[in-house]
Design a protein around this motif. Structure first.
Motif, PDB file in Angstrom:
ATOM      1  N   VAL A  20      -7.577  -5.862  -4.220  1.00 29.26           N
ATOM      2  CA  VAL A  20      -7.189  -7.210  -3.790  1.00 29.26           C
ATOM      3  C   VAL A  20      -8.340  -7.811  -3.013  1.00 29.26           C
ATOM      4  CG1 VAL A  20      -5.549  -8.585  -2.444  1.00 29.26           C
ATOM      5  CG2 VAL A  20      -4.746  -6.573  -3.711  1.00 29.26           C
ATOM      6  N   GLU A  21      -8.690  -9.045  -3.375  1.00 31.41           N
ATOM      7  CA  GLU A  21      -9.733  -9.779  -2.660  1.00 31.41           C
ATOM      8  C   GLU A  21      -9.172 -11.135  -2.244  1.00 31.41           C
ATOM      9  OE1 GLU A  21     -13.889 -12.089  -3.716  1.00 31.41           O
ATOM     10  OE2 GLU A  21     -13.451 -10.193  -4.758  1.00 31.41           O
ATOM     11  N   LEU A  22      -9.205 -11.413  -0.961  1.00 28.73           N
ATOM     12  CA  LEU A  22      -8.714 -12.678  -0.404  1.00 28.73           C
ATOM     13  C   LEU A  22      -9.785 -13.224   0.519  1.00 28.73           C
ATOM     14  CD1 LEU A  22      -4.950 -12.282   0.559  1.00 28.73           C
ATOM     15  CD2 LEU A  22      -5.957 -14.262  -0.557  1.00 28.73           C
ATOM     16  N   ARG A  23     -10.276 -14.425   0.218  1.00 26.23           N
ATOM     17  CA  ARG A  23     -11.297 -14.982   1.095  1.00 26.23           C
ATOM     18  C   ARG A  23     -11.144 -16.502   1.157  1.00 26.23           C
ATOM     19  NH1 ARG A  23     -14.328 -14.267  -3.706  1.00 26.23           N
ATOM     20  NH2 ARG A  23     -15.546 -16.131  -4.266  1.00 26.23           N
ATOM     21  N   ALA A  24     -11.725 -17.066   2.186  1.00 23.48           N
ATOM     22  CA  ALA A  24     -11.695 -18.509   2.397  1.00 23.48           C
ATOM     23  C   ALA A  24     -13.047 -19.092   2.082  1.00 23.48           C
ATOM     24  CB  ALA A  24     -11.299 -18.831   3.837  1.00 23.48           C
ATOM     25  N   GLU A  25     -13.051 -20.203   1.343  1.00 25.23           N
ATOM     26  CA  GLU A  25     -14.259 -20.955   1.055  1.00 25.23           C
ATOM     27  C   GLU A  25     -14.016 -22.379   1.531  1.00 25.23           C
ATOM     28  OE1 GLU A  25     -15.080 -20.559  -3.070  1.00 25.23           O
ATOM     29  OE2 GLU A  25     -15.617 -18.429  -2.932  1.00 25.23           O
ATOM     30  N   GLY A  26     -14.422 -22.648   2.759  1.00 27.75           N
ATOM     31  CA  GLY A  26     -14.060 -23.932   3.351  1.00 27.75           C
ATOM     32  C   GLY A  26     -12.565 -23.951   3.608  1.00 27.75           C
ATOM     33  N   ALA A  66       0.824  -1.201   0.000  1.00 28.50           N
ATOM     34  CA  ALA A  66       0.000   0.000   0.000  1.00 28.50           C
ATOM     35  C   ALA A  66       0.861   1.255   0.000  1.00 28.50           C
ATOM     36  CB  ALA A  66      -0.932  -0.018   1.216  1.00 28.50           C
ATOM     37  N   THR A  67       1.946   1.207   0.781  1.00 30.52           N
ATOM     38  CA  THR A  67       2.852   2.361   0.824  1.00 30.52           C
ATOM     39  C   THR A  67       3.515   2.581  -0.528  1.00 30.52           C
ATOM     40  OG1 THR A  67       3.276   1.898   3.149  1.00 30.52           O
ATOM     41  CG2 THR A  67       4.832   3.336   2.019  1.00 30.52           C
ATOM     42  N   VAL A  68       3.999   1.477  -1.140  1.00 32.70           N
ATOM     43  CA  VAL A  68       4.623   1.586  -2.467  1.00 32.70           C
ATOM     44  C   VAL A  68       3.613   2.092  -3.490  1.00 32.70           C
ATOM     45  CG1 VAL A  68       5.739   0.296  -4.311  1.00 32.70           C
ATOM     46  CG2 VAL A  68       6.309  -0.199  -1.935  1.00 32.70           C
ATOM     47  N   ALA A  69       2.381   1.580  -3.408  1.00 30.90           N
ATOM     48  CA  ALA A  69       1.357   2.014  -4.359  1.00 30.90           C
ATOM     49  C   ALA A  69       1.066   3.498  -4.215  1.00 30.90           C
ATOM     50  CB  ALA A  69       0.082   1.198  -4.144  1.00 30.90           C
ATOM     51  N   ALA A  70       0.946   3.963  -2.972  1.00 30.73           N
ATOM     52  CA  ALA A  70       0.672   5.386  -2.765  1.00 30.73           C
ATOM     53  C   ALA A  70       1.799   6.241  -3.305  1.00 30.73           C
ATOM     54  CB  ALA A  70       0.463   5.646  -1.268  1.00 30.73           C
ATOM     55  N   GLU A  71       3.039   5.782  -3.116  1.00 31.19           N
ATOM     56  CA  GLU A  71       4.182   6.552  -3.608  1.00 31.19           C
ATOM     57  C   GLU A  71       4.186   6.615  -5.133  1.00 31.19           C
ATOM     58  OE1 GLU A  71       8.080   7.334  -5.172  1.00 31.19           O
ATOM     59  OE2 GLU A  71       7.163   5.354  -5.168  1.00 31.19           O
ATOM     60  N   ARG A  72       3.614   5.574  -5.792  1.00 31.77           N
ATOM     61  CA  ARG A  72       3.569   5.544  -7.256  1.00 31.77           C
ATOM     62  C   ARG A  72       2.272   6.151  -7.791  1.00 31.77           C
ATOM     63  NH1 ARG A  72       5.380  -0.377  -9.233  1.00 31.77           N
ATOM     64  NH2 ARG A  72       5.334   0.739 -11.232  1.00 31.77           N
ATOM     65  N   GLY A  73       1.452   6.687  -6.902  1.00 28.91           N
ATOM     66  CA  GLY A  73       0.222   7.329  -7.340  1.00 28.91           C
ATOM     67  C   GLY A  73      -0.878   6.347  -7.664  1.00 28.91           C
ATOM     68  N   VAL A  74      -0.873   5.170  -7.025  1.00 25.53           N
ATOM     69  CA  VAL A  74      -1.874   4.136  -7.284  1.00 25.53           C
ATOM     70  C   VAL A  74      -2.625   3.876  -5.985  1.00 25.53           C
ATOM     71  CG1 VAL A  74      -2.268   1.757  -8.009  1.00 25.53           C
ATOM     72  CG2 VAL A  74      -0.410   3.089  -9.050  1.00 25.53           C
ATOM     73  N   ALA A  75      -3.938   3.757  -6.083  1.00 23.19           N
ATOM     74  CA  ALA A  75      -4.760   3.430  -4.915  1.00 23.19           C
ATOM     75  C   ALA A  75      -4.866   1.919  -4.799  1.00 23.19           C
ATOM     76  CB  ALA A  75      -6.145   4.048  -5.054  1.00 23.19           C
ATOM     77  N   LEU A  76      -4.422   1.366  -3.675  1.00 25.84           N
ATOM     78  CA  LEU A  76      -4.515  -0.061  -3.417  1.00 25.84           C
ATOM     79  C   LEU A  76      -5.704  -0.309  -2.499  1.00 25.84           C
ATOM     80  CD1 LEU A  76      -3.334  -2.905  -3.717  1.00 25.84           C
ATOM     81  CD2 LEU A  76      -1.900  -2.445  -1.726  1.00 25.84           C
ATOM     82  N   TRP A  77      -6.697  -1.048  -2.942  1.00 24.09           N
ATOM     83  CA  TRP A  77      -7.926  -1.289  -2.198  1.00 24.09           C
ATOM     84  C   TRP A  77      -7.962  -2.730  -1.700  1.00 24.09           C
ATOM     85  CZ3 TRP A  77     -11.638   2.733  -2.058  1.00 24.09           C
ATOM     86  CH2 TRP A  77     -11.366   3.809  -2.912  1.00 24.09           C
ATOM     87  N   ILE A  78      -8.521  -2.907  -0.532  1.00 29.33           N
ATOM     88  CA  ILE A  78      -8.837  -4.228  -0.009  1.00 29.33           C
ATOM     89  C   ILE A  78     -10.339  -4.410  -0.103  1.00 29.33           C
ATOM     90  CG2 ILE A  78      -8.703  -5.815   1.952  1.00 29.33           C
ATOM     91  CD1 ILE A  78      -6.016  -5.118   0.771  1.00 29.33           C
ATOM     92  N   SER A  79     -10.780  -5.413  -0.866  1.00 27.06           N
ATOM     93  CA  SER A  79     -12.212  -5.597  -1.104  1.00 27.06           C
ATOM     94  C   SER A  79     -12.960  -5.876   0.194  1.00 27.06           C
ATOM     95  CB  SER A  79     -12.420  -6.756  -2.084  1.00 27.06           C
ATOM     96  OG  SER A  79     -13.783  -7.091  -2.166  1.00 27.06           O
ATOM     97  N   ASP A  80     -14.233  -5.403   0.248  1.00 30.79           N
ATOM     98  CA  ASP A  80     -15.083  -5.689   1.408  1.00 30.79           C
ATOM     99  C   ASP A  80     -15.329  -7.181   1.582  1.00 30.79           C
ATOM    100  OD1 ASP A  80     -15.233  -3.061   2.010  1.00 30.79           O
ATOM    101  OD2 ASP A  80     -17.218  -2.728   1.136  1.00 30.79           O
ATOM    102  N   ARG A  81     -15.184  -7.961   0.487  1.00 32.95           N
ATOM    103  CA  ARG A  81     -15.404  -9.406   0.547  1.00 32.95           C
ATOM    104  C   ARG A  81     -14.216 -10.129   1.159  1.00 32.95           C
ATOM    105  NH1 ARG A  81     -19.186 -11.627  -2.852  1.00 32.95           N
ATOM    106  NH2 ARG A  81     -17.798 -13.373  -3.333  1.00 32.95           N
TER     107      ARG A  81
END
Length: 583
Positions: A452-458, A399-414
């Motif tokens: 970025v979306e990371l989730r567990a299904e079982g 996230a820090t690297v992305a902000a420095e490069r002018g990119v918004a890094l999002w963590i999905s609500d899912r």
């Protein structure tokens, strides 16, 4: 006065050169075969000539015994030099060129003979078999010397035995025929020997060219040196024949490719399976220093054709170098993030100092509270959704690297991933590669964003990384997972085109897969499924509301956490040391 050097001793034995030894052995074999063939031909020839002479003598004896004048003369005239039996026998002898024709009665008395003085005397050899009614063929010695003989009984008109006829063929004539045949046999044998010697010379010349006129001892020494060199060097060597089959593997090649001696004699596809490694070694992919991935190893391959239609391929292990390069890239990224954070921190300190100098104490307190709150919210947004410390530290750093490069890094609500990962470092490798690819794809574009979306299904972990970049053309969506394929400029430490290949291999090793599609609104969406990634089953809760930009991590540079980043720096570096470069 210098001592006289010792005289060199003459050593007898085989020549040292392969050419000379092969020529000498082949000529000796050809000569031996010629002599043996000549001997094997002469032995039956001698016997055949003897049989022929005896059959001829027997035929003359049978013809003579059938002459009625002979039987009548034996019955009616005495044995004399000028009697009718002697005259008729001599006529037949001269006509047939026999050595002798002897007619005898039952008392063994001669009635004819080439030597007239022998007429009236008993024969020197036993005629009992002929007088008993048998026909006899033999080689025997009599008064005229050694001869091939034929003896038959002599019958009267009533078919009673009244004597016998003995005919002899001079054995010297038989031997003369045998001797006369020998020069011709030797001529044929000499011709065959000459042809064999010429063929031996031509073969030896070919052997001389192929062995480069070396001695057997030199070849043996070279083979020993080759074995020591092949099994001692730190590069893998694979030798192929003209059919593309493996004919040699050294120890390092077995280790790097994960195969054993059972692969010798097999084609590359049979030994290694279909894939880029087999294509590179088989020459279906051309170039120098070609990258390929075999298992968990990054290999650099070079292929050189040989004069016999085969090829020799060398393999170098770049795994450690790639890891060092990835660690260097990660360190550089963190340094850049720290530099940007330091710059932002200086701005905040200057702002705070100005507020204090202006005696705006309430505003200063409010400003500090906002900065600390923003930092705390940013870190908590990651740790609330991702409970594994390695992944959380990785995403905070990204996230820090992305902000420095002018990119918004999002963590999905899912996103919701419990701290029960079996192989967190493997997932760190996957996430790090995909996030870096996305950042590279959107950097410098307007409204750049990576989600970025990371989730567990079982027990299955599902990862999705979306970006707002140009996307991946449909015809290249499988090609980008190929070893060595990239559109980026290679870094200073090596080559690209490995990361996505490793991502897919990691997923497939766990029974899952990796794919890329078009994201909603444009860009690329990478999906990685890792079955059996968690130790305990558990379904991620459904999101409470729609995915909105409110869940963004560090959408603006001023939201990037300051002091907490340095606390996570070591963890983030450890977590990203397996990161690979990709498209």
């Amino acid at each position: 006065m210098s001592p006289t050097p010792p005289a060199r001793r003459l050593r007898l034995g085989l020549p040292r050169r392969v050419f000379s030894q092969v020529l000498l052995m082949q000529v000796a074999i050809a000569a031996g075969v010629a002599v043996l063939a000549t001997g094997l031909f002469l032995a039956p020839l001698s016997k055949q000539l003897d049989q022929e002479a005896m059959r001829r003598a027997l035929a003359i004896a049978q013809t003579t015994a059938q002459d009625p004048q002979i039987a009548e003369g034996v019955q009616n005239t005495p044995p004399t030099r000028n009697g009718p039996v002697q005259k008729e026998a001599e006529r037949i002898r001269h006509a047939t060129n026999a050595e002798y024709i002897v007619v005898l009665d039952r008392r063994w008395i001669r009635w004819s003979h080439p030597t007239p003085s022998e007429i009236g005397r008993q024969v020197s050899t036993d005629p009992r078999d002929a007088l008993a009614g048998k026909e006899v063929m033999e080689i025997d010695k009599g008064t005229l010397g050694r001869s091939a003989r034929g003896k038959v009984p002599l019958y009267d008109a009533d078919h009673r035995i009244i004597g016998a006829v003995s005919v002899g063929i001079a054995y010297d004539s038989v031997r003369a025929r045998l001797i006369s045949a020998i020069p011709g046999l030797f001529a044929y044998a000499g011709g065959a020997l000459a042809v064999g010697a010429l063929a031996a010379w031509l073969i030896s010349r070919r052997v001389q060219r192929q062995t480069r006129d070396l001695a057997f001892s030199d070849i043996s020494a070279l083979l020993a040196e080759r074995e020591a060199m092949l099994h001692g060097i730190r590069e893998g060597v694979v030798a192929l024949d003209r059919g593309g089959r493996i004919r040699l593997l050294n120890d390092e090649a077995r280790r790097l490719l994960g195969i054993g001696d059972e692969a010798v004699g097999k084609s590359l596809d049979e030994a290694l399976g279909e894939g880029r490694t087999a294509d590179v070694l088989a020459g279906r992919v051309t170039g120098t220093d070609l990258l390929t991935v075999r298992g968990q190893r990054v290999l650099v391959a070079n292929r050189m054709p040989t004069n016999d239609g085969g090829a020799v391929a060398t393999l170098r292990d770049r795994t450690e170098l790639e890891q060092l390069g990835r660690e260097l890239d990660s360190t550089r990224g963190l340094i850049d993030a720290l530099r940007a954070q330091d710059h932002e921190h200086a701005n905040r300190m200057h702002t705070l100092l100005g507020l204090l100098e202006l005696e705006m104490y309430d505003d200063a307190v409010e400003f500090v509270g906002e900065v600390v709150g923003d930092h705390r919210v940013t870190a908590e947004q990651v740790t609330e959704k991702i409970h594994d410390p390695l992944l959380a530290a990785l995403l905070v750093g990204k996230a820090t690297v992305a902000a420095e490069r002018g990119v918004a890094l999002w963590i999905s609500d899912r996103t919701l991933l419990p701290d029960r990962l079996i192989d967190p470092r493997g997932l760190v490798t996957v996430v790090g590669n995909l996030v870096d690819n996305a950042l590279d794809a959107v950097a410098g574009t307007p409204h750049a964003r990576v989600e970025v979306e990371l989730r567990a299904e079982g027990r299955t972990a599902v990862l999705r990384v979306r970006d707002t970049g140009p996307g991946i053309p449909e015809e290249r969506r499988e090609l980008i997972f190929t070893d060595g394929w990239t559109t980026k400029k290679p870094p200073a430490h090596g080559k690209r085109g490995i990361g996505l290949s490793l991502v897919r291999r990691l997923a497939e090793r766990q029974g899952g897969g990796a794919a890329v599609t078009e994201a909603d609104g444009g860009g690329a969406e990478f999906t990685v499924v890792l079955p059996e990634a968690l130790t305990e089953p558990g379904l991620a809760p459904e999101p409470q509301g729609p995915t909105t930009p409110d869940a963004a991590v560090a959408p603006e540079p001023h939201l990037v956490p300051g002091p907490s980043l340095s606390a996570e720096t070591t963890t983030a570096m450890d977590a990203t040391d397996a990161k690979e470069e990709s498209r």
